[in-house]
Enzyme design. Structure first.
Site, short mmCIF file in Angstrom:
data_model
loop_
_atom_site.label_atom_id
_atom_site.label_comp_id
_atom_site.label_asym_id
_atom_site.label_seq_id
_atom_site.Cartn_x
_atom_site.Cartn_y
_atom_site.Cartn_z
N TYR A 1 1.55 -11.16 4.27
CA TYR A 1 1.60 -10.48 5.57
C TYR A 1 2.18 -11.41 6.63
O TYR A 1 2.00 -12.62 6.54
CB TYR A 1 0.19 -10.06 6.00
CG TYR A 1 -0.45 -8.99 5.16
CD1 TYR A 1 0.26 -8.27 4.20
CD2 TYR A 1 -1.81 -8.69 5.31
CE1 TYR A 1 -0.36 -7.29 3.43
CE2 TYR A 1 -2.43 -7.72 4.56
CZ TYR A 1 -1.70 -7.03 3.61
OH TYR A 1 -2.30 -6.07 2.85
N SER B 1 -4.00 2.16 3.21
CA SER B 1 -3.21 3.34 3.62
C SER B 1 -4.07 4.59 3.62
O SER B 1 -3.64 5.67 3.20
CB SER B 1 -1.99 3.53 2.71
OG SER B 1 -1.10 2.46 2.83
N CYS B 2 -5.32 4.46 4.09
CA CYS B 2 -6.23 5.61 4.09
C CYS B 2 -5.87 6.65 5.15
O CYS B 2 -6.44 7.74 5.16
CB CYS B 2 -7.67 5.16 4.22
SG CYS B 2 -7.97 3.95 5.49
N LEU B 3 -4.90 6.33 6.01
CA LEU B 3 -4.33 7.33 6.92
C LEU B 3 -2.92 7.72 6.49
O LEU B 3 -2.18 8.32 7.27
CB LEU B 3 -4.32 6.80 8.36
CG LEU B 3 -5.68 6.57 9.00
CD1 LEU B 3 -5.51 5.99 10.40
CD2 LEU B 3 -6.48 7.87 9.06
N GLY B 4 -2.56 7.36 5.26
CA GLY B 4 -1.22 7.70 4.79
C GLY B 4 -0.14 7.09 5.64
O GLY B 4 0.87 7.73 5.94
N LEU C 1 -1.58 11.01 8.47
CA LEU C 1 -2.75 11.86 8.65
C LEU C 1 -3.27 11.89 10.09
O LEU C 1 -4.18 12.65 10.39
CB LEU C 1 -3.86 11.43 7.69
CG LEU C 1 -3.57 11.76 6.21
CD1 LEU C 1 -4.50 10.99 5.29
CD2 LEU C 1 -3.69 13.26 5.97
N THR C 2 -2.70 11.08 10.95
CA THR C 2 -3.05 11.17 12.37
C THR C 2 -2.39 12.37 13.03
O THR C 2 -2.80 12.80 14.11
CB THR C 2 -2.62 9.91 13.14
OG1 THR C 2 -1.17 9.86 13.19
CG2 THR C 2 -3.15 8.66 12.47
N GLY C 3 -1.33 12.89 12.39
CA GLY C 3 -0.58 14.01 12.95
C GLY C 3 0.46 13.60 13.98
O GLY C 3 1.15 14.46 14.54
N LYS C 4 0.62 12.28 14.19
CA LYS C 4 1.49 11.84 15.28
C LYS C 4 2.97 12.09 15.03
O LYS C 4 3.77 12.09 15.98
CB LYS C 4 1.27 10.35 15.56
CG LYS C 4 1.69 9.41 14.44
CD LYS C 4 1.37 7.96 14.80
CE LYS C 4 1.76 7.00 13.70
NZ LYS C 4 1.40 5.59 14.05
#
Length: 346
Positions: free
Chosen positions: A53, A234-237, A241-244
């Site tokens: 990182y 990557s639990c929000l993809g 998955l936030t829809g932003k």
């Protein structure tokens, strides 16, 4: 905030883990430090990083930069003991062909300890298996017939496990974990640990979210019986998955989609449809989609600790809210229906 332990260890951590991979590219060191302070104030005590990182993008010349930022935080704040700290050795493929061997394991750990300005890490993980992996969309062309022989793989595992035991005895590592692993890989790491008396793999860090549920089956069953913990990345993809992103029509400058183009192969017409289905569930029930996605990971029948991250404290707040959000049976039912209609979108 709820707390649990890693695998079979007595290492107690918050159920939410703070990710760090944007610190050094999308975030400055001061922004990273602000996220650490905010997470700690919210009860988060578990932080994950890696020698490769920051990402977005991954570059050899920036590798280790995130560990350096964390080390500077510890030196300035004196709060090393407030955190359970995890990092990873990269393994082959990113910065050259170097495999994980007893020698490379020790050498890379020493380099990480220096950057982190600490004399131990709580969890040391093998970022990528030597033999390759099906993660990051490689499952579409995965070919295990090209791997080394079983005997070669097991010989390496035995040698690495023996070195793990030495590092643990020296007080440099408290526990070990795998990452981007398979059920076969985890089974053999556990078997070798039993054979040698060395440390077992207490965790596995794999991708897991409403959009990526390969873990649900063989690894999920194995985790229940062998009692290792999934650290879900990557639990929000990657922000989907936030829809932003509004179905790919809104791509703000500086976001991962703007930087990476297709989020590591995650974007497709099926992805946008699946993402919208989950956002619609959240909207229907008056929930924030970010908090809902995090809360869902904590409902699974095996032990999961979602790794949260973001480029701002405001983004972290929504994910941390998911730690205490209880999803009703109606919400979970709608999530199941959305999954059945949109399984494996990437």
């Amino acid at each position: 905030m709820r707390y649990s332990t890693l695998g079979k260890t007595d290492i107690k951590v918050s159920e939410i883990c703070l990710g760090s991979m944007t610190w050094g590219t999308q975030n400055t060191s001061s922004e990273g430090h602000a996220q650490i302070d905010h997470a700690l104030d919210a009860g988060v005590t578990f932080m994950d990083t890696a020698e490769m990182y920051p990402v977005n993008p991954v570059r050899p010349e920036t590798a280790g930069g995130t560990e350096t930022i964390i080390g500077e935080y510890f030196a300035r704040s004196g709060k090393r003991k407030d955190w359970v700290l995890a990092t990873k050795i990269a393994g082959p493929g990113f910065f050259g062909p170097e495999e994980i061997t007893p020698t490379s394991l020790e050498n890379h750990l020493e380099a990480s300890l220096k950057r982190l300005q600490t004399d131990y890490v709580d969890l040391y993980q093998l970022h990528w298996p030597n033999r390759g992996s099906y993660h990051f969309r490689q499952h579409w062309t995965f070919d295990p017939s090209q791997q080394p022989s079983k005997e070669q793989i097991l010989d390496n595992m035995r040698a690495v496990t023996e070195k793990m035991a030495e590092l643990q005895a020296a007080g440099k590592v408290r526990a070990f974990g795998a990452s981007n692993e398979s059920a076969w890989g985890m089974a053999n790491w556990l078997r070798v640990a039993e054979e040698t008396g060395g440390p077992r793999m207490e965790t596995i860090q794999n991708e897991y979210s409403l959009l990526c549920r390969m873990y649900d089956n063989d690894l999920g069953e194995m985790a229940v019986h062998e009692k290792f913990t999934l650290l879900a990345y990557s639990c929000l993809g990657c922000g989907l998955l936030t829809g932003k992103y509004n179905g790919g029509t809104t791509i703000a400058e500086g976001t991962r989609l703007a930087i990476n183009g297709n989020l590591g192969g995650r974007t497709s017409p099926q992805t946008w449809a699946a993402t919208q289905a989950y956002v619609d569930v959240a909207t229907k029930h008056g929930l924030d989609p970010t908090a809902m996605a995090i809360a869902w990971t904590l409902t699974r029948p095996f032990k999961v600790m979602p790794i949260i991250g973001g480029t701002s404290v405001e983004q972290l707040k929504k994910s941390i809210d998911g730690a205490t959000l209880e999803l009703s049976g109606d919400v979970l039912g709608d999530i199941t229906a959305a999954y059945r209609a949109n399984a494996l979108p990437f």
